[in-house]
Design a protein around this motif. Structure first.
Motif, mmCIF file in Angstrom:
data_model
loop_
_atom_site.group_PDB
_atom_site.id
_atom_site.type_symbol
_atom_site.label_atom_id
_atom_site.label_comp_id
_atom_site.label_asym_id
_atom_site.label_seq_id
_atom_site.Cartn_x
_atom_site.Cartn_y
_atom_site.Cartn_z
ATOM 1 N N UNK A 41 39.649 50.579 34.170
ATOM 2 C CA UNK A 41 38.937 49.637 33.311
ATOM 3 C C UNK A 41 39.956 48.717 32.661
ATOM 4 N N UNK A 42 39.778 47.414 32.856
ATOM 5 C CA UNK A 42 40.675 46.416 32.269
ATOM 6 C C UNK A 42 39.851 45.429 31.453
ATOM 7 N N UNK A 197 47.299 46.775 32.072
ATOM 8 C CA UNK A 197 48.153 46.340 33.177
ATOM 9 C C UNK A 197 47.332 46.239 34.453
ATOM 10 N N UNK A 198 47.034 45.019 34.888
ATOM 11 C CA UNK A 198 46.197 44.844 36.071
ATOM 12 C C UNK A 198 46.867 45.385 37.323
ATOM 13 N N UNK A 211 36.036 44.182 31.862
ATOM 14 C CA UNK A 211 35.209 44.099 30.660
ATOM 15 C C UNK A 211 35.323 42.710 30.055
ATOM 16 N N UNK A 212 34.268 42.273 29.409
ATOM 17 C CA UNK A 212 34.273 40.984 28.732
ATOM 18 C C UNK A 212 35.021 41.087 27.400
ATOM 19 N N UNK A 213 35.297 39.929 26.802
ATOM 20 C CA UNK A 213 35.815 39.905 25.442
ATOM 21 C C UNK A 213 34.785 40.543 24.507
ATOM 22 N N UNK A 214 35.237 41.018 23.355
ATOM 23 C CA UNK A 214 34.381 41.761 22.428
ATOM 24 C C UNK A 214 33.202 40.908 21.956
ATOM 25 N N UNK A 247 41.890 37.992 43.022
ATOM 26 C CA UNK A 247 40.435 38.024 42.843
ATOM 27 C C UNK A 247 40.061 38.596 41.478
ATOM 28 N N UNK A 248 40.689 39.715 41.103
ATOM 29 C CA UNK A 248 40.364 40.343 39.824
ATOM 30 C C UNK A 248 40.863 39.485 38.661
ATOM 31 N N UNK A 249 42.068 38.917 38.805
ATOM 32 C CA UNK A 249 42.635 38.109 37.733
ATOM 33 C C UNK A 249 41.795 36.863 37.463
ATOM 34 N N UNK A 250 41.192 36.281 38.490
ATOM 35 C CA UNK A 250 40.315 35.129 38.281
ATOM 36 C C UNK A 250 39.190 35.477 37.310
#
Length: 273
Positions: A41-42, A197-198, A211-214, A247-250
């Motif tokens: 989970x990032x 750490x991605x 996860x989205x921002x809070x 892909x994930x970093x986008x």
């Protein structure tokens, strides 16, 4: 892995009441984890990743929605859950062996049997010969090995890990990541691994949840189709790894930017007040 989730969150929300009002840490969180699946989970700092682990572990009750473990609502700490925190829970007055034996002893295992179990796990994490050492005599990496043995000696069906290697130097961190994968392989344990750490997330996991921002909710989920077993240093150099990373970093970088904007606005509000 079976298709039936061992962990299931359905619309889970957690609110905390403080001096300044009610803070929503996670909102409408929906996620499944199957037996034997490794999920990382990032998300942005402070978005609620650790709160998600607290809901699954029963350390915090959900304010709304459902949190199920093995199909049953979580109303306390479920059996078969191991939790490895960012700060280790090693007791300074106990030796390495007795720290690892503490969990089985607490569960009622006779002392001699508990120490024998602990001795096996001390060997498995690479600390054979250090059974009689105390925490102040160990390096940071060795302490993490003790903490890992403490968690795994109870053979958990669910392993919750909250940035367990973040305080380690780069070389030691890589060694511990490989050690975790080696010890987890074939155990059948479901893992939720929270990290900032991605690269770590992709190198370890079968699936990465963003996860989205809070207040946090699940934004996206990405499968990691990298073959196992993995060497975390070698896998980072492959073209497949870089493709998944992009892909994930986008998806993740949008939430990191939003989190920064929220922090700047909050700081501006405090200055005005």
């Amino acid at each position: 892995m079976t298709d039936d989730p061992v962990i299931r969150l359905r619309g889970a929300t957690k609110r905390f009441r403080g001096a300044s009002g009610v803070h929503t840490a996670v909102h409408d969180l929906t996620m499944d984890v199957r037996p034997g699946e490794f999920v990382a989970v990032v998300g942005p700092t402070g978005c609620g990743k650790s709160t998600t682990l607290s809901l699954v572990s029963g350390l915090e009750p959900a304010s709304a929605g459902e949190v199920l473990v093995r199909g049953e609502p979580v109303r306390g700490i479920p059996a078969g859950v191991g939790y490895m925190f960012q700060q280790d829970a090693i007791q300074p007055w106990r030796s390495v062996l007795d720290n690892v034996a503490a969990g089985p002893r607490w569960r009622g295992t006779p002392k001699a049997q508990a120490r024998e179990l602990a001795r096996g796990w001390v060997e498995r994490v690479g600390l054979g010969g250090f059974e009689g050492y105390y925490p102040h005599q160990l390096s940071g990496g060795m302490r993490k090995r003790v903490a890992l043995a403490q968690t795994l000696v109870n053979e958990p069906e669910i392993l919750l890990m909250d940035e367990p290697f973040s305080a380690l130097d780069v070389q030691t961190r890589g060694l511990m990541q490989d050690e975790l994968l080696r010890l987890w392989a074939g155990s059948g344990a479901a893992v939720i691994f929270v990290t900032h750490d991605l690269e770590e997330a992709i190198a370890l996991a079968d699936r990465v949840v963003v996860m989205t921002a809070a207040p946090a909710t699940v934004k996206a989920s990405f499968d990691v189709p990298l073959a196992r077993p993995r060497d975390v240093e070698e896998v980072r150099l492959t073209a497949e790894f870089l493709d998944i990373y992009r892909e994930v970093w986008d998806s993740l970088r949008e939430e990191v930017a939003r989190s920064r904007e929220q922090a700047v606005k909050a700081e501006g509000g405090r200055r005005v007040a």
